[in-house]
Design a protein around this motif. Structure first.
Motif, PDB file in Angstrom:
ATOM      1  N   PRO A  93      13.411  28.318  22.853  1.00 45.63           N
ATOM      2  CA  PRO A  93      12.359  29.262  22.440  1.00 45.63           C
ATOM      3  C   PRO A  93      11.355  28.682  21.450  1.00 45.63           C
ATOM      4  N   TYR A  94      11.160  27.387  21.439  1.00 45.79           N
ATOM      5  CA  TYR A  94      10.151  26.764  20.581  1.00 45.79           C
ATOM      6  C   TYR A  94      10.363  27.132  19.108  1.00 45.79           C
ATOM      7  N   ALA A  95      11.565  26.771  18.633  1.00 48.51           N
ATOM      8  CA  ALA A  95      11.959  27.123  17.268  1.00 48.51           C
ATOM      9  C   ALA A  95      11.235  26.255  16.240  1.00 48.51           C
ATOM     10  N   ARG A  96      11.048  26.808  15.067  1.00 48.21           N
ATOM     11  CA  ARG A  96      10.507  26.061  13.937  1.00 48.21           C
ATOM     12  C   ARG A  96      11.681  25.367  13.248  1.00 48.21           C
ATOM     13  N   VAL A  97      11.522  24.068  12.936  1.00 53.15           N
ATOM     14  CA  VAL A  97      12.586  23.291  12.316  1.00 53.15           C
ATOM     15  C   VAL A  97      12.065  22.699  11.022  1.00 53.15           C
ATOM     16  N   ASP A  98      12.924  22.696   9.993  1.00 48.01           N
ATOM     17  CA  ASP A  98      12.546  22.146   8.686  1.00 48.01           C
ATOM     18  C   ASP A  98      13.569  21.062   8.336  1.00 48.01           C
ATOM     19  N   GLY A  99      13.117  19.823   8.206  1.00 44.45           N
ATOM     20  CA  GLY A  99      14.062  18.751   7.902  1.00 44.45           C
ATOM     21  C   GLY A  99      13.389  17.574   7.228  1.00 44.45           C
ATOM     22  N   ASN A 100      14.221  16.719   6.694  1.00 40.44           N
ATOM     23  CA  ASN A 100      13.726  15.543   5.975  1.00 40.44           C
ATOM     24  C   ASN A 100      14.223  14.266   6.634  1.00 40.44           C
ATOM     25  N   MET A 116       0.817  -1.201   0.000  1.00 35.63           N
ATOM     26  CA  MET A 116       0.000   0.000   0.000  1.00 35.63           C
ATOM     27  C   MET A 116       0.856   1.258   0.000  1.00 35.63           C
ATOM     28  N   PRO A 117       1.076   1.856  -1.173  1.00 38.93           N
ATOM     29  CA  PRO A 117       1.720   3.166  -1.192  1.00 38.93           C
ATOM     30  C   PRO A 117       0.716   4.255  -0.775  1.00 38.93           C
ATOM     31  N   TYR A 118       1.244   5.342  -0.214  1.00 34.96           N
ATOM     32  CA  TYR A 118       0.363   6.421   0.236  1.00 34.96           C
ATOM     33  C   TYR A 118       1.107   7.743   0.228  1.00 34.96           C
ATOM     34  N   VAL A 119       0.329   8.805   0.179  1.00 34.61           N
ATOM     35  CA  VAL A 119       0.844  10.160   0.369  1.00 34.61           C
ATOM     36  C   VAL A 119      -0.051  10.819   1.405  1.00 34.61           C
ATOM     37  N   LYS A 120       0.564  11.434   2.420  1.00 39.72           N
ATOM     38  CA  LYS A 120      -0.211  12.072   3.483  1.00 39.72           C
ATOM     39  C   LYS A 120       0.331  13.472   3.719  1.00 39.72           C
ATOM     40  N   TRP A 121      -0.604  14.410   3.781  1.00 36.37           N
ATOM     41  CA  TRP A 121      -0.224  15.785   4.089  1.00 36.37           C
ATOM     42  C   TRP A 121      -0.977  16.204   5.331  1.00 36.37           C
ATOM     43  N   GLN A 122      -0.265  16.854   6.258  1.00 38.29           N
ATOM     44  CA  GLN A 122      -0.962  17.318   7.456  1.00 38.29           C
ATOM     45  C   GLN A 122      -0.533  18.723   7.819  1.00 38.29           C
ATOM     46  N   THR A 123      -1.425  19.413   8.539  1.00 37.94           N
ATOM     47  CA  THR A 123      -1.132  20.764   9.004  1.00 37.94           C
ATOM     48  C   THR A 123      -1.778  20.976  10.361  1.00 37.94           C
ATOM     49  N   TYR A 124      -1.169  21.842  11.179  1.00 34.67           N
ATOM     50  CA  TYR A 124      -1.762  22.208  12.465  1.00 34.67           C
ATOM     51  C   TYR A 124      -1.298  23.597  12.857  1.00 34.67           C
ATOM     52  N   ARG A 125      -2.226  24.358  13.382  1.00 32.86           N
ATOM     53  CA  ARG A 125      -1.931  25.693  13.920  1.00 32.86           C
ATOM     54  C   ARG A 125      -2.675  25.798  15.247  1.00 32.86           C
ATOM     55  N   GLY A 126      -1.936  25.630  16.351  1.00 30.30           N
ATOM     56  CA  GLY A 126      -2.623  25.753  17.635  1.00 30.30           C
ATOM     57  C   GLY A 126      -1.712  25.365  18.780  1.00 30.30           C
ATOM     58  N   GLY A 127      -2.223  25.416  19.982  1.00 27.73           N
ATOM     59  CA  GLY A 127      -1.420  25.129  21.169  1.00 27.73           C
ATOM     60  C   GLY A 127      -1.113  23.653  21.309  1.00 27.73           C
ATOM     61  N   SER A 128       0.012  23.370  21.962  1.00 26.51           N
ATOM     62  CA  SER A 128       0.371  21.997  22.304  1.00 26.51           C
ATOM     63  C   SER A 128       0.134  21.854  23.799  1.00 26.51           C
ATOM     64  N   LYS A 129      -1.100  21.589  24.171  1.00 23.49           N
ATOM     65  CA  LYS A 129      -1.500  21.685  25.581  1.00 23.49           C
ATOM     66  C   LYS A 129      -0.825  20.659  26.479  1.00 23.49           C
ATOM     67  N   PHE A 130      -0.352  19.537  25.921  1.00 26.51           N
ATOM     68  CA  PHE A 130       0.298  18.516  26.749  1.00 26.51           C
ATOM     69  C   PHE A 130       1.674  18.965  27.237  1.00 26.51           C
ATOM     70  N   ASP A 131       2.284  19.901  26.497  1.00 32.89           N
ATOM     71  CA  ASP A 131       3.659  20.280  26.823  1.00 32.89           C
ATOM     72  C   ASP A 131       3.681  21.440  27.802  1.00 32.89           C
ATOM     73  N   THR A 132       4.742  21.492  28.610  1.00 37.42           N
ATOM     74  CA  THR A 132       4.923  22.574  29.563  1.00 37.42           C
ATOM     75  C   THR A 132       4.867  23.909  28.828  1.00 37.42           C
ATOM     76  N   ASN A 133       4.111  24.835  29.361  1.00 38.76           N
ATOM     77  CA  ASN A 133       3.913  26.185  28.808  1.00 38.76           C
ATOM     78  C   ASN A 133       3.005  26.197  27.574  1.00 38.76           C
ATOM     79  N   ALA A 134       2.486  25.042  27.160  1.00 36.11           N
ATOM     80  CA  ALA A 134       1.523  24.950  26.053  1.00 36.11           C
ATOM     81  C   ALA A 134       1.912  25.829  24.863  1.00 36.11           C
ATOM     82  N   PRO A 135       3.135  25.651  24.335  1.00 37.98           N
ATOM     83  CA  PRO A 135       3.589  26.522  23.249  1.00 37.98           C
ATOM     84  C   PRO A 135       2.753  26.365  21.979  1.00 37.98           C
ATOM     85  N   ARG A 136       2.764  27.394  21.161  1.00 36.68           N
ATOM     86  CA  ARG A 136       2.091  27.329  19.865  1.00 36.68           C
ATOM     87  C   ARG A 136       2.866  26.351  18.990  1.00 36.68           C
ATOM     88  N   MET A 137       2.132  25.491  18.287  1.00 32.82           N
ATOM     89  CA  MET A 137       2.746  24.422  17.500  1.00 32.82           C
ATOM     90  C   MET A 137       2.334  24.609  16.045  1.00 32.82           C
TER      91      MET A 137
END
Lengths: 404, 404, 404
Positions: C387-394, C331-352
């Protein structure tokens, strides 16, 4: 969570032919999967010297103010779930998470599958957490070992004898049958890790996350010879190499000086490599067993205040005799071990000197019960606490093992 | 790890006659070993007084900001693995290691074997971690208990009711049959701990390492009488003695004074000894049950700022009635308990005053489900936090128990 | 601990008719209870960008210095223990208590019973710790999921997808049969959570104690349509609401400013509510799957130095194709996902912020083995460390799954 009553549902659901062919051998789960295990209960009694100050990696119930202890409480789930795959899951129910004041939690020892490349099961890959095929006593189950604990020279190589990785084994038919016989017959074989084994694994030990971007490599060679008179002799050798990341050093006070050792190693960790050889003349009825290892690994250099790569060496020799009769099986033994090298699992990787002589006997009145008594003279470095003193003491050791 | 496919291997290996005679009853593992268990889910609702400030050793889901809780999640592996040995392994899947913010880890409760000295199983030794035969309600399984929690007077003796050691039991045939009947019939018996029991154990409680070089000793006596009309009456007494090491004291602020208590005891620990008596008139249909204990143990003496040996006493009385019908089994009960003595398991061993009245009913529509509702008026010392205040509050308590 | 040999005793005890009627289906425990499970072993290889700095909630083996990892090691005990009750107990053997440096302890995932109100099992209550019926992928077992990890937009709602409570499900016969077929056929259905579900649960997530005196409420609607040509289409929506207590904030340094956020919420916790919708066009052979959620929850507001209620949104879309043949299922597949909101499980609930594209293939040569390979481009906030940096990687990701 899948549907609630998956396993033995009596709900009249439409059972359909799965598009993926099943190679399952039986429709009953309990024919595919078996459950067995063993429990070891210990009691150590000081018998002279500085026995109260002794500490040994193999038994946390050695030392002062100790009573009964559960050394191992194992449950094994295993079975041939298909023609080409068998699984093996073994939690230990006598483990303790770091920092917990109560003990006896369930933690994985083994979690692997054997996937066979051929029908005869000559070639296989073992994927998951399993024993690293280095040394012979390390591979032998504690359920079968005659002595209370493994020899430190070999057991200081792989934490809890296991790691996570891929292990390839070649077990031609004759050897596989002999490995099986040596285990089931009560001769205390090590099980089938192939006559050739090759593995790639994380390198930090069982239940520990990897800490570098490299894998350890291990090569294992052994062969169970059978003489014309039925006597078995197993001879072999192994080697492994990789990079090991020691724990963060802490401040120590040794010989009037207080310092926090530096770690003299690149980011990927310290050199960690050993070779070992073993010979086992199985107890039919007289037996002999010996292993030796040499290598290099991280070790605290007190003079230079650093943890650096140093050489190590050690091993053990054991003689034993197997009496069989109406009383069951009785096996007296004498084991001598020595080790000179770093204790890489411990904080600051202190140098560990071990010279130990054990005289003991194991009595197995029925298959389900084993009672072992041993007298041990231990001369050991206490590697748990600086200044890492050498301690000399004697112990009377008792073990009750229950097999189910 | 032994060979991978040990349990249900279909590989054609040479099966040989083991030199050690097997006394195994069946060749199928699932005929030797059984698996069963139960789960208890709770909900406590404050119902007046200072219920939000209540704390009780028997239920961590009492107190403010509590919702549903899993009180116990038990899996029992047990069976007669041979003519002369049975095993019993019981992890609880609702335990928490010290310091962990997530819960519901698997931790041992029982891990023992019964080894029988005679064919009739009259004499046996129970080796491993098991219940210490002191008190009657402490021996009765939580799966069978009518009230939500055990009475503190008796349950403050042995942590988690269990310890590691050797326990010798004498169960003559008639008594053994009655113990078995009282449990299987739904009369909520305590199981078979002999009419005489004698045990030697570490003394610090289940899953805790010993902390001195002494064992505790316990003696247990009980007898299940049967009247001509079929009514059962059980009467007995027990006693134990040993030395208990309290936890390291911490600083407390009580009545304007802040101090760290000293421990007024020798190195091997504080005096710890109790005697107890019990009487159970089984619910056929009306039942009555009572226990009382007196003894001495470590207790915080605030005036002297020390933890020293003090006397303790307490017990409980319960009346119950068993309605059986098409609706299943319905058992209303009233239980009153009291305790005056130290809480030795808690840091600083504070004095614990308990006066509690429970009125409840347990409904068992089918064997697999039990629903219990209780109203409790609790007057209890909060032994978890200085200044160890007395709290008076009311609770509505609900429990759903699932037996499998 | 009840009598030792309860389960499979051969002792001749008087077996009596229990006053409570048994509705047990079989006298053999292994016909009532089944045991199965699966193990997932992973290996992630950096493949460009800042892959070493990536952190993802779904896989702790992403990031630098990682080797092999056991992502899940599940054992499921389940069965219809009576006509009206089935049980489901699932520990995970790859869990870690807070603060422990060793891993792979056993911790509960599921512990529940389904109690059926009618013979046809149309209405039931699921009591205990189980999956909260919100989202579709969250309900689908990880054993069946095609992609490595769940989409964060939906999976950030309920910690470990589960909570403790009471869940009522309505599963009319036709739908129940379809849910069963979609799972057993290899079409990777989510199992039967009813066409209507209504639940009340603590709200802090699996294996975490409740922290307020309120329950969360969830409503679940879904329907599996079947077209004339046999094609299945499932469409549904869910919603939940409650109050969530975030962890105690800790000091952070972001953009030159160091502060400890305040929590802008009442004592019972922050607003926590979401709605979600899903559509699954099952892979016969081409499939399509998508979910979307919007809601409000706690999130760190750096400018105001506070954690306050903010809106959130996100989802995923996936296309897949199922090839069946002699080689098994591919089963080959392609999946795309997106999220804009708080990460409530993590300390300080940073924006994710998450934007991720996965291209992968799962090969199931036999039912017992699944091998998955995926290429992932991840753009993610590292929510574990300020500081809850945004990371881009493969990443190249590998998984070996063993079903037993």
């Amino acid at each position: 969570a899948t549907q609630s009553a998956t396993a033995v549902s009596a709900t009249p659901v439409a059972v359909v032919a799965a598009p993926v062919a099943s190679s399952v051998k039986s429709s009953k789960w309990y024919d595919r999967i078996g459950l067995r295990g063993y429990v070891q209960m210990r009691y150590n009694q000081e018998a002279g010297g500085d026995a109260k100050d002794l500490r040994a990696p193999g038994d946390k119930f050695i030392g002062k103010d100790q009573g009964f202890g559960i050394r191992r409480a194992r449950v094994v789930l295993s079975g041939d779930v298909s023609d080409r795959m068998s699984i093996y899951l073994q939690p230990d129910l006598a483990s303790t998470p770091t920092g917990s004041s109560t003990t006896n939690f369930a933690q994985l020892r083994d979690a692997y599958a054997d996937i066979y490349f051929d029908k005869a099961k000559t070639f296989r890959v073992r994927a998951g957490q399993s024993k690293v095929p280095y040394g012979w006593e390390d591979l032998q189950s504690s359920q079968n070992r005659l002595a209370m604990d493994r020899a430190d020279a070999l057991n200081s190589a792989v934490r809890d004898e296991r790691d996570l990785g891929l292990f390839f084994y070649y077990s031609p038919g004759v050897a596989a049958e002999r490995f099986s016989y040596l285990q089931k017959s009560g001769l205390k074989g090590s099980g089938d890790y192939g006559v050739v084994g090759l593995g790639f694994y994380n390198g930090q030990g069982a239940n520990r996350p990897d800490r570098n971007d490299q894998l350890h490599t291990v090569l294992h060679l052994t062969y169970p010879f059978k003489f014309a008179n039925g006597q078995y002799l197993e001879v072999g050798a192994d080697a492994y190499a990789g990079r090991y990341k020691v724990a963060s050093p802490t401040s120590v006070s040794i010989g009037g000086s207080t310092f926090t050792p530096s770690v003299n190693a690149p980011a990927e960790g310290s050199v960690d490599r050993r070779v070992a050889a073993h010979v086992i003349y199985y107890p039919q009825p007289f037996g002999f067993q010996a292993e030796w290892t040499v290598g290099r690994g991280p070790e605290l250099d007190v003079a230079r205040k650093t943890i650096r790569t140093k050489s190590l060496r050690g091993g053990y020799a054991q003689v034993m005799y197997k009496f069989d009769g109406e009383f069951g099986s009785l096996m007296p033994y004498v084991k001598w071990q020595t080790y000179r090298g770093g204790s890489k699992f411990d904080t600051n990787a202190p140098r560990m000197l071990v010279d130990e002589l054990d005289v003991g006997v194991e009595w197995q009145p029925v298959k389900e019960v084993e009672i072992a008594v041993a007298y041990a003279n231990m001369r050991r470095t206490d590697v748990t606490t600086a200044p890492y003193a050498r301690v000399d003491g004697n112990l009377i050791r008792l073990q009750l093992q229950l097999n189910y």
